[in-house]
Structure formats: structure tokens, C-alpha cells
Scaffold this motif. Structure first.
Motif, PDB file in Angstrom:
ATOM      1  N   MET A 291      -0.561   3.657  19.114  1.00 36.97           N
ATOM      2  CA  MET A 291      -0.450   3.381  17.690  1.00 36.97           C
ATOM      3  C   MET A 291       0.940   2.837  17.390  1.00 36.97           C
ATOM      4  O   MET A 291       1.927   3.336  17.904  1.00 36.97           O
ATOM      5  N   SER A 292       0.969   1.880  16.518  1.00 38.28           N
ATOM      6  CA  SER A 292       2.266   1.323  16.142  1.00 38.28           C
ATOM      7  C   SER A 292       2.932   2.210  15.091  1.00 38.28           C
ATOM      8  O   SER A 292       2.295   3.059  14.455  1.00 38.28           O
ATOM      9  N   ALA A 293       4.204   1.992  14.929  1.00 35.91           N
ATOM     10  CA  ALA A 293       4.962   2.789  13.969  1.00 35.91           C
ATOM     11  C   ALA A 293       4.493   2.521  12.545  1.00 35.91           C
ATOM     12  O   ALA A 293       4.482   3.431  11.702  1.00 35.91           O
ATOM     13  N   LEU A 294       4.090   1.287  12.278  1.00 34.50           N
ATOM     14  CA  LEU A 294       3.627   0.951  10.937  1.00 34.50           C
ATOM     15  C   LEU A 294       2.331   1.682  10.586  1.00 34.50           C
ATOM     16  O   LEU A 294       2.178   2.190   9.467  1.00 34.50           O
ATOM     17  N   SER A 295       1.418   1.766  11.528  1.00 32.97           N
ATOM     18  CA  SER A 295       0.161   2.457  11.242  1.00 32.97           C
ATOM     19  C   SER A 295       0.384   3.952  11.050  1.00 32.97           C
ATOM     20  O   SER A 295      -0.252   4.565  10.191  1.00 32.97           O
TER      21      SER A 295
ATOM     22  N   ILE B 292      -0.584   5.890   7.573  1.00 35.59           N
ATOM     23  CA  ILE B 292      -1.475   7.056   7.588  1.00 35.59           C
ATOM     24  C   ILE B 292      -0.776   8.268   6.987  1.00 35.59           C
ATOM     25  O   ILE B 292      -1.361   9.008   6.191  1.00 35.59           O
ATOM     26  N   THR B 293       0.475   8.465   7.342  1.00 40.96           N
ATOM     27  CA  THR B 293       1.242   9.593   6.801  1.00 40.96           C
ATOM     28  C   THR B 293       1.419   9.464   5.290  1.00 40.96           C
ATOM     29  O   THR B 293       1.259  10.437   4.547  1.00 40.96           O
ATOM     30  N   THR B 294       1.718   8.258   4.829  1.00 43.89           N
ATOM     31  CA  THR B 294       1.873   8.028   3.397  1.00 43.89           C
ATOM     32  C   THR B 294       0.565   8.292   2.659  1.00 43.89           C
ATOM     33  O   THR B 294       0.560   8.924   1.590  1.00 43.89           O
ATOM     34  N   ALA B 295      -0.534   7.831   3.220  1.00 43.95           N
ATOM     35  CA  ALA B 295      -1.837   8.065   2.590  1.00 43.95           C
ATOM     36  C   ALA B 295      -2.162   9.555   2.531  1.00 43.95           C
ATOM     37  O   ALA B 295      -2.680  10.040   1.518  1.00 43.95           O
ATOM     38  N   LEU B 296      -1.856  10.281   3.591  1.00 45.60           N
ATOM     39  CA  LEU B 296      -2.116  11.726   3.587  1.00 45.60           C
ATOM     40  C   LEU B 296      -1.261  12.458   2.562  1.00 45.60           C
ATOM     41  O   LEU B 296      -1.741  13.383   1.896  1.00 45.60           O
TER      42      LEU B 296
END
Length: 64
Positions: free
Chosen positions: A1-5, A9-13
Motif C-alpha cells: 500500500m502506498s502512503a497516500l492510500s 483510509i485513516t482520514t476516512a476512518l
């Protein structure tokens, strides 16, 4: 997984958790007998508090 993904995902959570906490706070305010505007204000304060807490934890962990 890239750092951007991972970041997205963390921001969405975090946003989903903040929305959940705001919904619970609004529901508890209504159950306590608060009016709709008051319950909405409590939900908004809770949403902002969760996002502020997430930002504070992120900045504290970035310093490590």
C-alpha cells in the motif's frame, strides 16, 4: 500500500468515527430532553472535538 492510500483510509476512518460520535451525542441530548437546535449544537461540538483530538494525537506522534 502506498502512503497516500494509508493516509486517505485513516482520514476516512477518523471522519466516520467523528460522525458516529456526533450522532450518538445528538441522540443522547435528545433523550435528555434537549431541543433539536441544542442537540445539533452538542453534536457539532462533539464532531469538532473528535477531529481536534485526532489532530492533536497526530501532531504528538509526528514529533516522536
Amino acid at each position: 500500500m502506498s502512503a497516500l492510500s494509508i493516509l486517505l483510509i485513516t482520514t476516512a476512518l477518523v471522519v466516520l468515527f467523528a460522525l458516529f460520535a456526533a450522532g450518538v451525542a445528538g441522540k443522547l441530548a435528545r433523550l435528555d430532553g434537549a431541543s433539536y437546535p441544542t442537540a445539533l449544537a452538542r453534536a457539532a461540538v462533539t464532531f469538532a472535538a473528535v477531529l481536534t483530538l485526532a489532530a492533536a494525537v497526530t501532531s504528538a506522534l509526528a514529533a516522536v
